[in-house]
Design a protein around this motif. Structure first.
Motif, PDB file in Angstrom:
ATOM      1  N   TRP A 175      57.898 104.123  24.595  1.00  0.00           N
ATOM      2  CA  TRP A 175      57.742 105.558  24.424  1.00  0.00           C
ATOM      3  C   TRP A 175      59.077 106.281  24.552  1.00  0.00           C
ATOM      4  CZ3 TRP A 175      59.793 106.895  28.991  1.00  0.00           C
ATOM      5  CH2 TRP A 175      59.534 106.063  30.098  1.00  0.00           C
ATOM      6  N   LEU A 176      59.065 107.536  24.104  1.00  0.00           N
ATOM      7  CA  LEU A 176      60.143 108.489  24.352  1.00  0.00           C
ATOM      8  C   LEU A 176      59.494 109.764  24.870  1.00  0.00           C
ATOM      9  CD1 LEU A 176      60.660 107.196  21.215  1.00  0.00           C
ATOM     10  CD2 LEU A 176      62.887 108.193  21.658  1.00  0.00           C
ATOM     11  N   ILE A 177      60.117 110.411  25.838  1.00  0.00           N
ATOM     12  CA  ILE A 177      59.631 111.696  26.349  1.00  0.00           C
ATOM     13  C   ILE A 177      60.727 112.726  26.168  1.00  0.00           C
ATOM     14  CG2 ILE A 177      58.763 112.983  28.333  1.00  0.00           C
ATOM     15  CD1 ILE A 177      57.834 110.303  29.516  1.00  0.00           C
ATOM     16  N   ASP A 178      60.393 113.816  25.488  1.00  0.00           N
ATOM     17  CA  ASP A 178      61.322 114.931  25.280  1.00  0.00           C
ATOM     18  C   ASP A 178      60.932 116.119  26.147  1.00  0.00           C
ATOM     19  OD1 ASP A 178      62.966 113.803  23.408  1.00  0.00           O
ATOM     20  OD2 ASP A 178      62.372 115.099  21.756  1.00  0.00           O
ATOM     21  N   VAL A 179      61.921 116.797  26.674  1.00  0.00           N
ATOM     22  CA  VAL A 179      61.730 118.130  27.248  1.00  0.00           C
ATOM     23  C   VAL A 179      62.698 119.047  26.514  1.00  0.00           C
ATOM     24  CG1 VAL A 179      61.878 119.595  29.274  1.00  0.00           C
ATOM     25  CG2 VAL A 179      61.032 117.249  29.502  1.00  0.00           C
TER      26      VAL A 179
ATOM     27  N   GLY B  41      57.384 105.302  13.923  1.00  0.00           N
ATOM     28  CA  GLY B  41      55.935 105.219  13.768  1.00  0.00           C
ATOM     29  C   GLY B  41      55.151 105.699  14.960  1.00  0.00           C
ATOM     30  N   CYS B  42      55.714 106.649  15.707  1.00  0.00           N
ATOM     31  CA  CYS B  42      55.082 107.125  16.942  1.00  0.00           C
ATOM     32  C   CYS B  42      53.951 108.110  16.669  1.00  0.00           C
ATOM     33  CB  CYS B  42      56.118 107.816  17.829  1.00  0.00           C
ATOM     34  SG  CYS B  42      57.435 106.753  18.429  1.00  0.00           S
ATOM     35  N   THR B  43      53.110 108.238  17.667  1.00  0.00           N
ATOM     36  CA  THR B  43      52.184 109.368  17.735  1.00  0.00           C
ATOM     37  C   THR B  43      52.657 110.270  18.872  1.00  0.00           C
ATOM     38  OG1 THR B  43      50.725 108.063  19.173  1.00  0.00           O
ATOM     39  CG2 THR B  43      50.198 108.147  16.818  1.00  0.00           C
ATOM     40  N   ALA B  44      52.344 111.556  18.761  1.00  0.00           N
ATOM     41  CA  ALA B  44      52.850 112.524  19.732  1.00  0.00           C
ATOM     42  C   ALA B  44      51.707 113.233  20.438  1.00  0.00           C
ATOM     43  CB  ALA B  44      53.724 113.564  19.024  1.00  0.00           C
ATOM     44  N   LYS B  45      51.941 113.546  21.694  1.00  0.00           N
ATOM     45  CA  LYS B  45      50.995 114.398  22.416  1.00  0.00           C
ATOM     46  C   LYS B  45      51.749 115.134  23.514  1.00  0.00           C
ATOM     47  CE  LYS B  45      49.409 110.961  25.812  1.00  0.00           C
ATOM     48  NZ  LYS B  45      48.211 110.282  26.360  1.00  0.00           N
ATOM     49  N   LYS B  46      51.214 116.272  23.901  1.00  0.00           N
ATOM     50  CA  LYS B  46      51.818 117.031  24.992  1.00  0.00           C
ATOM     51  C   LYS B  46      51.751 116.187  26.250  1.00  0.00           C
ATOM     52  CE  LYS B  46      51.591 121.485  27.390  1.00  0.00           C
ATOM     53  NZ  LYS B  46      53.016 121.758  27.204  1.00  0.00           N
ATOM     54  N   TYR B  47      52.848 116.161  26.987  1.00  0.00           N
ATOM     55  CA  TYR B  47      52.939 115.316  28.177  1.00  0.00           C
ATOM     56  C   TYR B  47      53.070 116.197  29.407  1.00  0.00           C
ATOM     57  CZ  TYR B  47      54.542 111.611  31.310  1.00  0.00           C
ATOM     58  OH  TYR B  47      54.678 110.722  32.354  1.00  0.00           O
ATOM     59  N   ARG B  48      52.011 116.185  30.207  1.00  0.00           N
ATOM     60  CA  ARG B  48      51.952 117.015  31.406  1.00  0.00           C
ATOM     61  C   ARG B  48      52.267 118.468  31.057  1.00  0.00           C
ATOM     62  NH1 ARG B  48      53.951 112.460  35.859  1.00  0.00           N
ATOM     63  NH2 ARG B  48      52.226 111.063  35.364  1.00  0.00           N
ATOM     64  N   SER B  49      53.036 119.159  31.871  1.00  0.00           N
ATOM     65  CA  SER B  49      53.168 120.591  31.587  1.00  0.00           C
ATOM     66  C   SER B  49      54.432 120.949  30.806  1.00  0.00           C
ATOM     67  CB  SER B  49      53.157 121.387  32.901  1.00  0.00           C
ATOM     68  OG  SER B  49      54.268 121.036  33.712  1.00  0.00           O
ATOM     69  N   LYS B  50      55.422 120.039  30.728  1.00  0.00           N
ATOM     70  CA  LYS B  50      56.708 120.416  30.148  1.00  0.00           C
ATOM     71  C   LYS B  50      57.160 119.539  28.993  1.00  0.00           C
ATOM     72  CE  LYS B  50      57.165 123.554  33.384  1.00  0.00           C
ATOM     73  NZ  LYS B  50      56.989 124.989  33.089  1.00  0.00           N
ATOM     74  N   GLY B  51      56.623 118.327  28.861  1.00  0.00           N
ATOM     75  CA  GLY B  51      57.189 117.388  27.906  1.00  0.00           C
ATOM     76  C   GLY B  51      56.314 117.087  26.714  1.00  0.00           C
TER      77      GLY B  51
ATOM     78  N   CYS C 210      68.154 119.608  24.362  1.00  0.00           N
ATOM     79  CA  CYS C 210      66.979 118.769  24.572  1.00  0.00           C
ATOM     80  C   CYS C 210      67.379 117.595  25.451  1.00  0.00           C
ATOM     81  CB  CYS C 210      66.445 118.254  23.234  1.00  0.00           C
ATOM     82  SG  CYS C 210      65.023 117.137  23.362  1.00  0.00           S
ATOM     83  N   VAL C 211      66.504 117.212  26.366  1.00  0.00           N
ATOM     84  CA  VAL C 211      66.724 116.007  27.173  1.00  0.00           C
ATOM     85  C   VAL C 211      65.618 115.007  26.859  1.00  0.00           C
ATOM     86  CG1 VAL C 211      67.984 117.154  29.010  1.00  0.00           C
ATOM     87  CG2 VAL C 211      65.497 117.030  29.143  1.00  0.00           C
ATOM     88  N   THR C 212      65.988 113.737  26.863  1.00  0.00           N
ATOM     89  CA  THR C 212      65.075 112.670  26.455  1.00  0.00           C
ATOM     90  C   THR C 212      65.186 111.495  27.399  1.00  0.00           C
ATOM     91  OG1 THR C 212      65.377 113.258  24.119  1.00  0.00           O
ATOM     92  CG2 THR C 212      64.457 111.082  24.570  1.00  0.00           C
ATOM     93  N   ASP C 213      64.052 110.903  27.748  1.00  0.00           N
ATOM     94  CA  ASP C 213      64.050 109.612  28.422  1.00  0.00           C
ATOM     95  C   ASP C 213      63.312 108.633  27.526  1.00  0.00           C
ATOM     96  OD1 ASP C 213      64.672 107.940  30.753  1.00  0.00           O
ATOM     97  OD2 ASP C 213      62.501 107.765  30.894  1.00  0.00           O
ATOM     98  N   ALA C 214      63.917 107.485  27.281  1.00  0.00           N
ATOM     99  CA  ALA C 214      63.362 106.513  26.334  1.00  0.00           C
ATOM    100  C   ALA C 214      63.220 105.152  26.988  1.00  0.00           C
ATOM    101  CB  ALA C 214      64.266 106.404  25.108  1.00  0.00           C
ATOM    102  N   TYR C 215      62.099 104.501  26.655  1.00  0.00           N
ATOM    103  CA  TYR C 215      61.809 103.164  27.179  1.00  0.00           C
ATOM    104  C   TYR C 215      60.980 102.470  26.110  1.00  0.00           C
ATOM    105  CZ  TYR C 215      60.048  99.586  30.451  1.00  0.00           C
ATOM    106  OH  TYR C 215      59.728  98.398  31.085  1.00  0.00           O
TER     107      TYR C 215
END
Length: 337
Positions: free
Chosen positions: A50-54, A27-37, A61-66
């Motif tokens: 949240w989860l952050i994908d690059v 049920g997430c919403t997405a938005k561009k995160y800074r310049s790469k993610g 693909c690399v992901t950091d999740a919290y």
């Protein structure tokens, strides 16, 4: 912000979309995160989650999740492209369910899943916070790298099926994932950094593949012949007790009672099977935990040494350097702290 998965024409498979489909299920919403993610934010009732994908291109693909969940979520995967999923789990409850295999509840450490097109599931537990850093590396990305360089070295998805855990669950690879985690969170490094970090992790695994005895520095590969399977199952139980209480581990007498052995037998069996003493194992695991704590600047070196039960930061530093080969302060410099 747009709900995840509503953009027209965007693939939702892991090969082309990374965590997009999982984020949609959460049920997430997405938005561009800074310049790469790309940052996927869970609903407000999940707190700071949240989860952050690059993902610069399809194939990796690399992901950091919290994040935390109100109730467990099971995500089904059926990915056509063969690939590897490497996951550094710092906290939380995750279980991998593959057809024809026993379910794997993941503990803290580095884990590997080899995808060859067969369906599998990952169950994300609740309510504890899930914290992990992961990477999808698909077969064409890996093959292109080795083919372009033509150095006679190779690594394939099929090779990964034969890797024992100690080829990829090592302090060196943990360090690489911790560095990757904070770079993802900043998300300003060039894409070349993330690609080179993936190659670094693969090269550390390849080092164990190509050099007999290298991976055995971290744990023992072969089961000693004088230990019965029943002995080994009891050792697994004792080790699990240590893993679950690494900051306040039970003493040898308590472990011996749990394993149904005398203390001398436990010490000898543990050393024979894991190629280290109980005390050495506790120190190594404490130092792996310390490495994760050092990658976050919320705690000082003194706070960490106290948490781990050391009488002084200097004694903690000696123990840390003995395991990792560098000091806690040097580790912090690699995390730009």
């Amino acid at each position: 912000m747009l709900p995840v998965g509503k953009e027209a024409g965007v693939s939702t498979n892991e090969y082309a979309g990374g965590s997009r489909e999982l984020a949609e299920q959460l049920g997430c919403t997405a938005k561009k995160y800074r310049s790469k993610g790309v940052k996927y934010s869970l609903p407000p009732e999940n707190g700071d989650s949240w989860l952050i994908d690059v993902q610069p291109e399809p194939g990796w693909c690399v992901t950091d999740a919290y994040f935390s969940l109100q109730k467990p979520v099971t995500r089904g995967y059926e990915i056509a492209q063969p690939g590897l999923w490497l996951c550094s789990l710092a906290a939380g409850d995750m279980t991998i369910i593959e057809q024809g295999k026993k379910s794997r509840q993941l503990g803290r450490g580095i884990h590997l899943l080899v995808n060859r097109g067969k369906p599998f599931k990952i169950q994300f537990g609740s309510p504890s916070k899930l914290c992990y850093t992961s990477a999808w590396l698909f077969a064409d990305f890996i093959a292109d790298y080795f083919q372009e360089r033509g150095r006679g070295e190779r690594l394939t998805i099929e090779d990964a099926l034969t890797w024992p855990e100690h080829y990829y669950n090592t302090p060196e690879i943990l360090m690489a994932f911790e560095q990757l985690k904070y770079t993802i969170r900043i998300s300003i490094a060039p894409f070349m950094y993330y690609e080179s970090k993936m190659i670094e992790i693969l090269s550390l695994i390849l080092c164990g593949v190509q050099n007999q005895g290298y991976a055995e520095m971290f744990t023992r590969l072969r089961r000693p012949s004088h230990l019965t399977y029943e002995n080994i199952k009891l050792l697994w139980r004792a080790k699990e007790e240590l893993d679950n209480n690494i900051l306040a581990p039970p003493d040898v007498a308590q472990l011996a009672r749990l394993a149904g052995m005398g203390t001398t037998k436990l010490r000898q069996s543990f050393k024979a099977y894991y190629n280290m003493t109980v005390a050495e194992y506790i120190r190594r695991e404490k130092m792996s935990y310390a490495l994760r704590l050092l990658s976050n600047d919320e705690m000082s070196v003194q706070n960490i040494s106290t948490l781990l039960g050391y009488q002084s930061p200097s004694k903690f530093t000696v123990a840390f350097k003995r395991v990792h080969g560098f000091t806690p302060r040097a580790a912090r410099k690699t995390f730009n702290i």
